[in-house]
Design an enzyme around this catalytic site. Structure first.
Site, PDB file in Angstrom:
ATOM      1  N   ASP A  13       0.880  -1.167   0.000  1.00  0.00           N
ATOM      2  CA  ASP A  13       0.000   0.000   0.000  1.00  0.00           C
ATOM      3  C   ASP A  13       0.920   1.220   0.000  1.00  0.00           C
ATOM      4  O   ASP A  13       1.527   1.548   1.017  1.00  0.00           O
ATOM      5  CB  ASP A  13      -0.887  -0.048   1.261  1.00  0.00           C
ATOM      6  CG  ASP A  13      -1.678   1.240   1.475  1.00  0.00           C
ATOM      7  OD1 ASP A  13      -1.648   2.131   0.595  1.00  0.00           O
ATOM      8  OD2 ASP A  13      -2.334   1.348   2.541  1.00  0.00           O
ATOM      9  N   LYS A  73       2.659  11.376  -3.389  1.00  0.00           N
ATOM     10  CA  LYS A  73       1.642  10.654  -4.174  1.00  0.00           C
ATOM     11  C   LYS A  73       0.739  11.628  -4.928  1.00  0.00           C
ATOM     12  O   LYS A  73       0.232  11.321  -5.994  1.00  0.00           O
ATOM     13  CB  LYS A  73       0.817   9.787  -3.215  1.00  0.00           C
ATOM     14  CG  LYS A  73      -0.161   8.857  -3.889  1.00  0.00           C
ATOM     15  CD  LYS A  73      -0.692   7.875  -2.877  1.00  0.00           C
ATOM     16  CE  LYS A  73      -1.788   7.004  -3.449  1.00  0.00           C
ATOM     17  NZ  LYS A  73      -2.222   5.999  -2.473  1.00  0.00           N
ATOM     18  N   GLU A  85      -7.232   0.453  -4.639  1.00  0.00           N
ATOM     19  CA  GLU A  85      -7.220   0.386  -3.163  1.00  0.00           C
ATOM     20  C   GLU A  85      -8.536  -0.138  -2.567  1.00  0.00           C
ATOM     21  O   GLU A  85      -8.498  -1.039  -1.718  1.00  0.00           O
ATOM     22  CB  GLU A  85      -6.861   1.764  -2.582  1.00  0.00           C
ATOM     23  CG  GLU A  85      -5.380   2.056  -2.776  1.00  0.00           C
ATOM     24  CD  GLU A  85      -4.975   3.491  -2.532  1.00  0.00           C
ATOM     25  OE1 GLU A  85      -5.819   4.293  -2.078  1.00  0.00           O
ATOM     26  OE2 GLU A  85      -3.813   3.830  -2.802  1.00  0.00           O
ATOM     27  N   ASP A 112     -13.307   4.579   1.492  1.00  0.00           N
ATOM     28  CA  ASP A 112     -11.865   4.672   1.777  1.00  0.00           C
ATOM     29  C   ASP A 112     -11.422   6.131   1.758  1.00  0.00           C
ATOM     30  O   ASP A 112     -11.215   6.710   0.688  1.00  0.00           O
ATOM     31  CB  ASP A 112     -11.124   3.835   0.720  1.00  0.00           C
ATOM     32  CG  ASP A 112      -9.610   3.928   0.856  1.00  0.00           C
ATOM     33  OD1 ASP A 112      -9.125   4.540   1.818  1.00  0.00           O
ATOM     34  OD2 ASP A 112      -8.906   3.370  -0.020  1.00  0.00           O
TER      35      ASP A 112
END
Ligand code: AMP
Length: 577
Positions: free
Chosen positions: A8, A70, A147, A170
């Site tokens: 992850d 990211k 994800e 999420d």
């Protein structure tokens, strides 16, 4: 057998996991922690640090440290670390290298391959950049996994026998994803995904930090927003307070010696209540309902059909998020999985399915979707009117992947010999509202009147969410050579090889155990120096000694000693005030 791990690669933290027998397991880093901050720093000796040691230098050396990279994946933006410059995928490669080293140390052997997760809403360029980062770190990356799908796999492992509809919500540090799945007899069938690539805990922290800075300016007339170090401290204090307010209703934010006015050191001390926090971040949190509704609409499900709402991502701990969902669905959301670990665990399950560590007899199968519409720019002809800039969908959003679709387009110009194909993703009928992905030029079209020649465009979207485009001139049957636009953020094999070599060289340098906090923590030392003329005797000696020791610890690069002395000096200044 070489190991395959699941990773992850988060905005805030990253985790690595593997299959131990038939259960996925998180691998702790060298410091024994399961979460490794996705932060990279260059110390004063130009050594690379990743994780907590890099985090330690974030406040003192913001110009040599990078967090939340990211958010930049898939862009051409460069990241500066001191005098060096890196691409976002190179910075991510350092994080992945750290995880690779940790996994190899723990597993006692080479880890050749990784399944890496990305937000479902990541674009083609962001996925490519993630894959490139993995390869730069020395992994083979055959599989990029969404994800929320990974989280559903972790959840699904313990609920294989139940038939149900599940919504995975999420909300992490930088991105928000929602997926709706149907689960039956070991099949996890993703029906629809939606989300927002730029919403997460980091935005909440920035909002609180801005509010604190405004308050400070109103009280002291100093705009902290122009002071990078002060803003890093404010954001970090804001995050701390935000997290405390998930379990408390009020907290105090205290930041000593944040600025200096004349010779007077200025501190910040503010009460932040949960109510005020909710007022500040409420609109952003409530904006998550729109993607939830869109995913339900695309899955053709009424919210009453959702059996379980599964919460994932650190920001799902915020009470307002839970209250909002409980109110919307009329039932409490579930904590069936660990919010920080579910994605990495799910990635390990996928890695296990891939490597054969999980036997197919266990009957887990997962299907996924392309969460957005993919298409090309066209000129629409409506009678005598020509309308350029229109979006013509080829793959509709939430198609099950892998998917391949072909559309045929006609030339629009007289004797047109060349066609420019511009590829977009998005839901608007106008390309200007969608995201540009790539462009190609096809030439060699036979000269003919407008509308006579036809070009077939085939889009193939694979299980990794990576798009391939092929074209064919219908009259000649010739597959045209595609000329990839240089503006796309793809690395060629040559560029990748050179970058990998460079990163390997930098990585191999012996790394210091701890990061340097930089030369003496700005305002704090300035405050101590300003205080010196007004103190005598022992206090003066204590002050001088602490400043001297702090400076030399900083010059030595001893982060933990510097942090300790920092605290001691802060206390002394308070005492003398
Ligand atoms: P993730 O990307 O899933 O690792 O989530 C990281 C984000 O979750 C960061 O923005 C954290 O500040 C946030 N977070 C972690 N714990 C909590 C908490 N107890 N309350 C609110 N936010 C949290």
């Amino acid at each position: 057998m070489a190991h395959v791990v699941g990773i992850d690669l988060g905005t805030t933290n990253s985790l690595v996991a593997h299959m131990r027998g038939d259960r996925p397991e998180i691998i702790a880093n060298e410091a024994g922690k399961r979460l490794t901050p996705s932060i990279v720093g260059l110390d004063k000796a130009d050594k690379i640090h990743v994780g907590d040691t890099a985090k330690n230098q974030l406040i003192a050396m913001p110009d040599r440290t990078v967090a939340e990279v990211k958010r930049l994946m898939g862009t051409s933006q460069k990241v500066r670390l001191g005098a060096r410059e890196y691409t976002p995928q190179e910075v991510s490669a350092f994080v992945l290298k750290r995880l690779k080293d940790d996994a190899e140390r723990y597993l006692g052997g080479a880890v050749a391959e990784a399944v890496i997760t990305v937000p479902a809403y990541f674009t083609d360029a962001q996925r490519q950049a993630t894959k490139d980062a993995g390869e730069l770190a020395g992994f083979r990356v055959d599989r990029i996994l969404n994800e929320p799908t990974a989280a559903a796999l972790a959840y699904g492992l313990d609920h294989l026998d139940k038939e149900q509809f599940v919504l995975v919500f999420d909300l992490g540090g930088g991105t928000f994803d929602v997926s709706v799945l149907e689960m039956f007899e070991g099949v996890l069938d993703v029906k629809a995904s939606a989300g927002n690539n730029h919403l997460g805990g980091g935005d909440f922290d920035r909002t609180v930090a801005e509010w604190l800075a405004k308050d400070f300016e109103a009280a002291h007339g100093i705009d902290l927003r122009r002071d990078v170090k002060a803003m890093v401290r404010l954001k970090s204090a804001a995050e701390q307070a935000k997290m405390e307010l998930s379990s408390m209703t009020s907290t105090t934010i205290m930041l000593p010696f944040l600025a200096v006015k004349g010779a007077e050191p200025l501190s910040l001390e503010t009460e932040l209540t949960r109510q005020k926090l909710e007022e500040l971040i409420g609109p952003m949190i409530r904006s998550t309902i729109e993607p939830v509704e869109s995913a339900l609409r695309d899955a053709k499900l009424d919210k009453s059909r959702i059996t379980d709402v599964v919460l994932v991502g650190g920001s799902s701990r915020i009470p307002l998020v839970q209250a909002l969902l409980a109110d919307y669905f009329g039932k409490e959301a579930r904590r069936g999985v660990h919010p920080d670990e579910a994605i990495a665990l799910g990635a390990a399950v996928q890695a296990g399915l891939k490597s054969g560590a999980i036997s197919t007899e266990r009957g887990i199968m997962i299907t996924d979707v392309c969460p957005f519409t993919l298409g090309v720019e066209v000129v629409a002809n409506t009678g005598s009117q020509r309308m350029p800039g229109m979006f013509s969908p080829i793959i509709p959003r939430n198609s099950t992947v892998p998917v391949s679709r072909t559309e045929v387009y006609s030339t629009t110009g007289e004797q047109q010999r060349v066609v420019d194909i511009k590829v977009y993703q998005g839901e608007s009928r106008l390309v200007k509202n969608n995201t540009f992905l790539d462009s190609y030029t096809i030439d060699g079209i036979p000269a003919a009147p407008a509308g006579h020649e036809k070009v077939a465009i085939t889009f193939t979207y694979d299980v990794n969410g990576i798009l391939n485009v092929k074209t064919k001139i219908v009259s000649t049957g010739k597959e045209a050579a595609l000329c990839v636009d240089k503006s796309a953020q793809r690395m060629s094999d040559g560029e990748k090889g050179a970058a990998k070599e460079r990163l390997d060289g930098e990585w191999k340098k012996p790394t210091a155990d701890s990061a340097q906090p930089g030369d003496a923590t700005g305002p704090l030392v300035a405050a101590a120096m300003a205080k010196l003329p007004s103190v005598n005797g022992t206090n003066k000696a204590r002050l001088e000694e602490l400043v001297g020791r702090l400076k030399s610890a900083s010059a030595r690069g001893d982060a933990s000693e510097s942090a300790r002395l920092d605290g001691e000096l802060t206390n002394l200044l308070f005492e003398l005030d």
